[in-house]
Design a protein around this motif. Sequence first.
Motif, mmCIF file in Angstrom:
data_model
loop_
_atom_site.group_PDB
_atom_site.id
_atom_site.type_symbol
_atom_site.label_atom_id
_atom_site.label_comp_id
_atom_site.label_asym_id
_atom_site.label_seq_id
_atom_site.Cartn_x
_atom_site.Cartn_y
_atom_site.Cartn_z
ATOM 1 N N THR A 4 1.026 -1.133 -0.178
ATOM 2 C CA THR A 4 0.168 -0.064 0.613
ATOM 3 C C THR A 4 0.663 1.185 -0.201
ATOM 4 O O THR A 4 -0.329 1.816 -0.224
ATOM 5 C CB THR A 4 -1.082 0.085 1.568
ATOM 6 O OG1 THR A 4 -0.047 -0.235 2.267
ATOM 7 C CG2 THR A 4 -2.023 -1.195 1.187
ATOM 8 N N GLY A 9 1.666 8.481 9.595
ATOM 9 C CA GLY A 9 2.774 8.140 10.680
ATOM 10 C C GLY A 9 3.875 7.874 11.476
ATOM 11 O O GLY A 9 4.562 9.174 10.912
ATOM 12 N N MET A 30 6.376 -5.428 8.682
ATOM 13 C CA MET A 30 5.369 -5.152 8.945
ATOM 14 C C MET A 30 4.941 -3.988 9.873
ATOM 15 O O MET A 30 4.416 -3.256 9.728
ATOM 16 C CB MET A 30 4.312 -6.375 9.321
ATOM 17 C CG MET A 30 3.255 -6.175 9.758
ATOM 18 S SD MET A 30 2.380 -7.852 10.163
ATOM 19 C CE MET A 30 2.616 -7.381 11.758
ATOM 20 N N LEU A 31 5.407 -4.096 10.717
ATOM 21 C CA LEU A 31 5.570 -3.162 12.308
ATOM 22 C C LEU A 31 6.277 -2.150 11.708
ATOM 23 O O LEU A 31 5.569 -0.278 12.303
ATOM 24 C CB LEU A 31 5.770 -3.933 13.508
ATOM 25 C CG LEU A 31 5.519 -4.793 14.403
ATOM 26 C CD1 LEU A 31 6.191 -4.777 15.366
ATOM 27 C CD2 LEU A 31 3.792 -4.386 14.683
ATOM 28 N N ASP A 34 4.107 -0.345 9.003
ATOM 29 C CA ASP A 34 2.557 -0.147 9.506
ATOM 30 C C ASP A 34 2.390 1.505 10.698
ATOM 31 O O ASP A 34 1.757 2.492 10.027
ATOM 32 C CB ASP A 34 2.010 -1.058 10.899
ATOM 33 C CG ASP A 34 1.090 -2.596 9.736
ATOM 34 O OD1 ASP A 34 1.219 -2.613 8.687
ATOM 35 O OD2 ASP A 34 1.172 -3.454 11.134
ATOM 36 N N ARG A 63 2.604 -7.147 4.431
ATOM 37 C CA ARG A 63 1.270 -6.099 4.253
ATOM 38 C C ARG A 63 2.221 -5.368 4.244
ATOM 39 O O ARG A 63 3.558 -5.040 5.041
ATOM 40 C CB ARG A 63 0.531 -5.893 4.587
ATOM 41 C CG ARG A 63 0.806 -5.793 6.109
ATOM 42 C CD ARG A 63 -0.457 -5.754 7.183
ATOM 43 N NE ARG A 63 -0.510 -5.021 8.327
ATOM 44 C CZ ARG A 63 -0.742 -6.040 9.769
ATOM 45 N NH1 ARG A 63 -1.257 -6.807 9.161
ATOM 46 N NH2 ARG A 63 -0.487 -5.013 11.102
ATOM 47 N N GLY A 64 2.238 -4.351 3.203
ATOM 48 C CA GLY A 64 2.685 -2.916 3.700
ATOM 49 C C GLY A 64 4.005 -2.436 2.680
ATOM 50 O O GLY A 64 4.509 -1.850 3.243
ATOM 51 N N ARG A 65 4.844 -3.577 2.204
ATOM 52 C CA ARG A 65 5.857 -3.488 1.792
ATOM 53 C C ARG A 65 5.671 -3.793 0.380
ATOM 54 O O ARG A 65 5.526 -4.583 -0.360
ATOM 55 C CB ARG A 65 7.068 -3.625 2.831
ATOM 56 C CG ARG A 65 7.226 -4.794 3.193
ATOM 57 C CD ARG A 65 8.064 -5.245 4.475
ATOM 58 N NE ARG A 65 7.962 -6.699 5.387
ATOM 59 C CZ ARG A 65 7.052 -7.306 5.754
ATOM 60 N NH1 ARG A 65 6.288 -6.826 5.818
ATOM 61 N NH2 ARG A 65 7.775 -8.281 6.381
#
Length: 90
Positions: A4, A9, A30-31, A34, A63-65
Amino acid sequence: MPATGPGPGPLRGVRVVEFSAMGPAPFCGMLLADLGADVLRIDRPGGGPQAALFDPARDVLQRGRNAVALDLAQADGRAAALRLVGTAEV
């Protein structure tokens, strides 16, 4: 799983290069993603060590990368990895 991209953040604008591994590295990546970091995972050609264990489309730890496959046994793969690491803070 499509990344995404960096989100809002406290780590927005921080670039992280993660080398595919088992253990805490995928969870940490992941963290960081996030929390807004731009995380790029370097996989082995054919997938990382967890490729045989998990379906990447359903693995929430990915997720996220984004990911790129590099053969670190080859000189050009090592050179590409060093260029990527040279642009990252982590």
